[in-house]
Enzyme design. Structure first.
Site, mmCIF file in Angstrom:
data_model
loop_
_atom_site.group_PDB
_atom_site.id
_atom_site.type_symbol
_atom_site.label_atom_id
_atom_site.label_comp_id
_atom_site.label_asym_id
_atom_site.label_seq_id
_atom_site.Cartn_x
_atom_site.Cartn_y
_atom_site.Cartn_z
ATOM 1 N N ASP A 146 -6.813 1.093 0.404
ATOM 2 C CA ASP A 146 -6.598 1.248 1.501
ATOM 3 C C ASP A 146 -8.672 0.696 2.952
ATOM 4 O OD1 ASP A 146 -8.431 3.268 1.583
ATOM 5 O OD2 ASP A 146 -7.427 4.684 3.562
ATOM 6 N N LYS A 171 0.864 -1.373 0.134
ATOM 7 C CA LYS A 171 0.105 0.386 -0.188
ATOM 8 C C LYS A 171 0.880 1.395 0.209
ATOM 9 C CE LYS A 171 -2.228 2.042 3.434
ATOM 10 N NZ LYS A 171 -3.043 2.399 4.088
#
Ligand code: SF4
Length: 210
Positions: free
Chosen positions: A138, A120
């Site tokens: 997310d 991420k």
């Protein structure tokens, strides 16, 4: 959800916010990397408060290394998981100095090899610092993609793959920001604000609120 609806959703989000970016404060790829590393399980507001004091005295990996783990801790102790984040920050800076000439590598493998940096974080840095069409999924993007049925998936990797596949090129660099902001402020976890949502008529969520 069909292609036409997806296109209309993206068109509306773009019209609403033509130049989206992260809410984390940064002035360089290095600061962005550190801010994202510090933001795991913490709010952007809390990270910005800490980095407002940290970055003026440590704008480069070398300066951060000079602070040391304890020095970094002093500035980030208001953020969750600050002990491990301080250690990862210093380990990451050491690798940047020793292996990357104190620069942030524009390379997924090299980024993900840095302590505390996962897929991420690498996606955010590649997207926001270097303009790559990556999509960092997310909690907000995951929720929004599933609720709307824009890109439903059982885990973040499945959602990321579908978003990469479904989002047309013209929206790819910015979609990550639009979805985060929409998820954070409108399609909120507990009680989504469907009555105030600009894509309500296109969203396929079955339990919409007023
Ligand atoms: S209509 Fe409701 S569930 Fe759908 S995107 Fe908007 S806020 Fe989220």
């Amino acid at each position: 959800m069909n292609k036409e609806k997806r296109y209309e959703i993206l068109t509306r989000l773009r019209a609403n916010d033509p130049n989206p970016t992260t809410e984390l404060d940064f002035t360089s790829p290095f600061e962005l990397l550190i801010a994202v590393l510090l933001s795991a399980q913490a709010t952007d507001v809390s990270v910005n408060k800490a980095t407002a004091k940290l970055f003026p005295i440590a704008r480069t990996p070398d300066e951060m290394l000079k602070l040391g783990v304890d020095g970094v801790k002093q500035h980030i102790k208001t953020i969750g998981l600050f002990n491990s984040k301080a250690e990862n920050t210093i380990k990451t800076c050491r690798i940047l100095v020793e292996q990357h000439n104190s620069q942030i590598p524009e390379n997924r493998e090299a980024l993900e090899a840095l302590p505390g940096v996962g897929r991420k974080t690498a996606n955010v840095v590649l997207n926001t610092a270097f303009g790559w069409p990556t999509i960092a999924v997310d909690t907000h993007i995951f929720r929004l993609s599933n609720r709307t049925r824009f890109a439903p998936g059982k885990d973040v990797v499945e959602v990321e793959k579908k978003l990469i596949k479904f989002v047309p090129k013209e929206f790819k660099v910015d979609v990550h920001h639009w979805f985060i902001l929409h998820g954070r402020y409108v399609c909120t976890a507990r009680r989504p604000k469907c009555g105030a949502c600009i894509i309500e008529d296109l969203c396929e969520f079955k339990e919409k609120t007023d």
